[in-house]
Design a protein around this motif. Structure first.
Motif, PDB file in Angstrom:
ATOM      1  N   PRO A  98      85.711  60.392 -39.693  1.00  0.00           N
ATOM      2  CA  PRO A  98      86.146  59.474 -40.779  1.00  0.00           C
ATOM      3  C   PRO A  98      87.169  58.873 -40.109  1.00  0.00           C
ATOM      4  O   PRO A  98      87.600  57.607 -40.785  1.00  0.00           O
ATOM      5  CB  PRO A  98      85.551  60.030 -42.252  1.00  0.00           C
ATOM      6  CG  PRO A  98      84.798  61.132 -41.765  1.00  0.00           C
ATOM      7  CD  PRO A  98      85.069  61.864 -40.967  1.00  0.00           C
ATOM      8  N   SER A 148      77.685  59.039 -43.137  1.00  0.00           N
ATOM      9  CA  SER A 148      78.603  59.261 -43.266  1.00  0.00           C
ATOM     10  C   SER A 148      79.349  60.175 -42.871  1.00  0.00           C
ATOM     11  O   SER A 148      79.637  61.752 -43.593  1.00  0.00           O
ATOM     12  CB  SER A 148      79.470  58.208 -43.806  1.00  0.00           C
ATOM     13  OG  SER A 148      81.074  58.027 -43.273  1.00  0.00           O
ATOM     14  N   GLY A 197      81.179  57.640 -36.407  1.00  0.00           N
ATOM     15  CA  GLY A 197      82.654  56.382 -35.746  1.00  0.00           C
ATOM     16  C   GLY A 197      83.000  57.076 -34.202  1.00  0.00           C
ATOM     17  O   GLY A 197      83.076  55.227 -34.524  1.00  0.00           O
ATOM     18  N   ALA A 237      87.679  56.661 -37.113  1.00  0.00           N
ATOM     19  CA  ALA A 237      87.059  55.683 -36.943  1.00  0.00           C
ATOM     20  C   ALA A 237      87.966  54.752 -38.030  1.00  0.00           C
ATOM     21  O   ALA A 237      87.845  54.168 -38.040  1.00  0.00           O
ATOM     22  CB  ALA A 237      85.976  55.632 -37.661  1.00  0.00           C
ATOM     23  N   THR A 238      88.880  55.406 -39.520  1.00  0.00           N
ATOM     24  CA  THR A 238      89.530  54.162 -39.656  1.00  0.00           C
ATOM     25  C   THR A 238      90.807  53.801 -38.676  1.00  0.00           C
ATOM     26  O   THR A 238      91.043  52.308 -39.446  1.00  0.00           O
ATOM     27  CB  THR A 238      89.633  54.779 -41.061  1.00  0.00           C
ATOM     28  OG1 THR A 238      88.110  55.384 -41.736  1.00  0.00           O
ATOM     29  CG2 THR A 238      90.322  54.273 -42.521  1.00  0.00           C
ATOM     30  N   ILE A 263      79.050  51.840 -41.053  1.00  0.00           N
ATOM     31  CA  ILE A 263      79.797  52.880 -41.276  1.00  0.00           C
ATOM     32  C   ILE A 263      78.479  54.403 -41.498  1.00  0.00           C
ATOM     33  O   ILE A 263      79.040  55.781 -41.632  1.00  0.00           O
ATOM     34  CB  ILE A 263      79.842  53.193 -43.336  1.00  0.00           C
ATOM     35  CG1 ILE A 263      78.135  53.138 -43.728  1.00  0.00           C
ATOM     36  CG2 ILE A 263      80.606  51.891 -43.457  1.00  0.00           C
ATOM     37  CD1 ILE A 263      79.049  52.996 -44.898  1.00  0.00           C
ATOM     38  N   LYS A 287      84.193  52.532 -44.248  1.00  0.00           N
ATOM     39  CA  LYS A 287      83.855  53.852 -43.796  1.00  0.00           C
ATOM     40  C   LYS A 287      84.661  55.313 -44.225  1.00  0.00           C
ATOM     41  O   LYS A 287      84.374  56.599 -44.282  1.00  0.00           O
ATOM     42  CB  LYS A 287      84.782  53.384 -42.274  1.00  0.00           C
ATOM     43  CG  LYS A 287      84.190  55.139 -41.369  1.00  0.00           C
ATOM     44  CD  LYS A 287      82.373  55.594 -41.446  1.00  0.00           C
ATOM     45  CE  LYS A 287      82.543  56.323 -40.708  1.00  0.00           C
ATOM     46  NZ  LYS A 287      81.410  56.731 -40.464  1.00  0.00           N
TER      47      LYS A 287
END
Length: 624
Positions: free
Chosen positions: A166, A362, A124, A169-170, A120, A147
């Motif tokens: 994020p 993050s 990302g 990345a998620t 995390i 994340k």
């Protein structure tokens, strides 16, 4: 034997005495396997498209949920109220107490990284690239939850990051998770990962085209319909959800721009080149700070808290630096922020973001870089407009170019950057300056800096990231143009003793390692290698046809060299017979022939370079 259809295909067998391994059944000499014909698309792509569409719809709601989660954390941390409305922390009334909010957020993120997952940390995209390149696109399922939670905490407590990193990345983690629950190849899983990432970006900004291009430039490492179609469907679906929830208005609205003159267009391209220099400085600064944190004598879990302390201190000086800062981008593009306010924002945002990102918390890079590039571009444009008003330079276009170009230079996503700024502002007359500025920034950055802000971390871990996407050279060449026509064959009814005598007497056999075995009508039955013929365990009086231990591995003259090379790997052979429709041998293709095809490509390339440089041309057969 039709060129596109394989002949009879028996089970795979290793070299032996004519029995198929594991079956106990002999095969008939002359049975052959041809290369698989490469198909552009198949029904599997439709299945992936359906999955990607469902993924895009889900991420449209997930993106909205993450934005609300960030708003909830921001409202709780800075305003002590329970609300999920997306708001900026810059208007808080905590005084010096605001110093400790980012510290607390950094501490929480550090704990989540240490006891949850270290993946995390960071923004990302490099982590997703690493999973694609090294782990068959398998992202651990817990990242799908950790994340967004860690990003919501980091950004909601004042972290100077955008929500898009994020969410991207998620989305990638969710796509990978779907690909792990459903049986599929690594290539298909990579497609779903990229589709999820693109859907996350499209859902955040309503920018489906740039999301697709970003996926191509950073995640797919190819441009192929089998990958592009699912990614496009996911992006469109996510954008449709966004339109239904918040409308289709541009994320960053600004006054209508005028068409640039030729002189102004040249200046905008020069501004893009300046942004290329800035992107190099920004990237080097981030990694220098990361190296500085690496040298600290404390566990990395505490680094985000230290970064949060810097964020809090700078936030006391310039509250605008706290949080995602989309309102800053809006202010830059609409010319509401000018002069010293812009300069202060640029310096403070850069320090806050670089220190925080270097600490390993993050967060993302896209919105902060857009803020920096927009501010620097607007400053440059304002200065030029004041000093040289006759040039017709518009500071707002300079801000547009600065936004896109600094991200293009830092991430090496030239097209995605230009299209993204166009999609989020809907200013068609700004597209030409955007393209020119991003190209200039990419050029300057690539000439000075070997790697980008996305790939530097991977390179330090020993991961090689593809930098160019080109069509497969071997797929453009046909077997008939590179197969050797001087084929020495053996008679199937001759004995091993006769074959050995021929090898000793005929010097031509010394240059060959494999020999086709043909029957009385000239049809190929199999291949025997020099090792087979000289094996002392073989019975000298045995006919050669009895020594054939595996089905024929053949290619047709119309096959591509890529299909032939893949066939060699599958069959575990170093040569393929080339047969006509009557199964008569007309040539042989070896690994050396494949290397010669590559050598020809290198010779053409080196001739072109030598011609341009005025150097002597390489001689035939000299690959450099």
């Amino acid at each position: 034997m039709a060129p596109s259809e394989p002949v009879r295909i028996p089970p795979q067998v290793p070299p032996g005495e004519g029995a198929a391994a594991g079956t106990g059944q002999p095969f008939r000499p002359g049975e052959a396997r041809t290369p698989r014909i490469t198909a552009v698309l198949d029904g599997r792509v439709a299945f992936l498209g359906l999955l990607a569409t469902a993924l895009g719809l889900a991420l449209g709601f997930i993106a909205e949920g993450l934005l609300r989660l960030i708003g909830l954390v921001t409202n709780l941390a800075y305003y002590h109220r329970f609300s999920s409305s997306f708001t900026s922390p810059a208007g808080h009334h905590l005084g010096w107490g605001a110093l400790f909010v980012p510290v607390a957020g950094g501490l929480v993120v550090g704990l989540m990284a240490r006891y949850g997952s270290t993946a995390i940390r960071g923004h990302g995209i490099p982590e997703a690239m690493e999973q694609i390149l090294l782990n068959e696109s398998r992202i651990p399922p817990r990242i799908t939850l950790l994340k967004p939670l860690s990003a919501a905490v980091a950004i909601g407590t004042g972290g100077p990051f955008g929500a898009e990193g994020p969410i991207i990345a998620t989305g990638g983690a969710l796509g990978s998770l779907v690909g792990q629950f459903i049986a599929m190849s690594a290539l298909e899983r990579k497609t779903l990962l990229a589709a999820g990432a693109a859907a996350g970006m499209a859902a955040t900004f309503g920018s489906p085209v740039s999301a697709v291009v970003l996926a191509v430039e950073l995640l797919l490492f190819e441009y192929h319909p089998r990958s592009i179609i699912p990614v496009v469907l996911a992006s469109v679906a996510a954008t449709a959800v966004r339109y239904s929830l918040v409308g289709s208005a541009p994320v960053f609205s600004m006054p209508i721009l005028a068409s640039p003159t030729g002189t102004a267009l040249g200046i905008y391209i020069a501004v893009g080149a300046l942004m290329g220099l800035a992107s190099v400085g920004v990237t080097k600064a981030v990694y220098h700070l990361e190296d500085t944190f690496e040298r600290l004598p404390i566990h990395w879990m505490w680094w985000p808290a230290l970064g949060g302390l810097a964020v809090g201190l700078i936030g006391l000086w310039v509250p605008r630096t706290l949080g995602v800062g989309y309102e800053n981008i809006q202010g830059v593009l609409s010319a509401q922020l000018v002069g010293t306010t812009l300069l202060t924002l640029f310096v403070a945002k850069f320090l806050s973001w670089a220190i925080a990102l270097g600490s390993g918390t993050s967060g993302g890079t896209l919105a902060p870089l857009f803020t920096l590039g927009g501010a620097l571009g607007a400053l440059t444009g304002g200065l030029l407009a004041a000093l040289f008003p006759h040039l017709g330079v518009d500071p707002r276009i300079c801000a547009l170019v600065g936004m896109a170009a600094i991200f293009a230079g830092a991430s090496r996503t030239m097209l995605a950057s230009a299209i993204f700024v166009f999609e989020t502002t809907l200013q068609p007359l700004g597209l030409l300056p955007l393209l020119g500025g991003c190209a200039a920034a990419y050029l300057v950055s690539a000439l000075i800096m070997r790697r980008s802000i996305m790939t530097e971390k991977l390179a330090r871990r020993g991961v090689r990231v593809p930098e160019e996407y080109a069509s497969d050279y071997l797929d453009q060449l046909l077997v008939r143009d590179f197969a050797s026509r001087n084929v020495l064959t053996l008679n199937a009814d001759d004995t091993l003793r006769e074959a050995r005598a021929w090898l000793e007497a005929d010097a031509r056999g010394a240059a060959h390692h494999g020999f086709p075995v043909i029957d009385g009508e000239g049809r190929a039955l199999g291949v025997l290698t020099r090792r087979d013929l000289l094996d002392p365990a073989r019975t000298p009086d045995a006919p050669l046809r009895s020594l054939i231990g595996r089905p024929l591995a053949v290619a047709l003259e119309g096959n591509s060299l890529r299909e032939a090379a893949d066939h060699m790997v599958r069959e575990r052979v170093g040569r393929l017979l080339i047969l006509d429709e009557a199964q008569r041998v007309v040539g042989i293709l070896t690994r050396s022939d494949l290397l010669e095809a590559h050598a020809e490509r290198l010779r053409h390339s080196e001739r072109a370079l030598a011609r341009d440089a005025g150097a002597p041309l390489p001689r035939p057969g000299q690959a450099g």
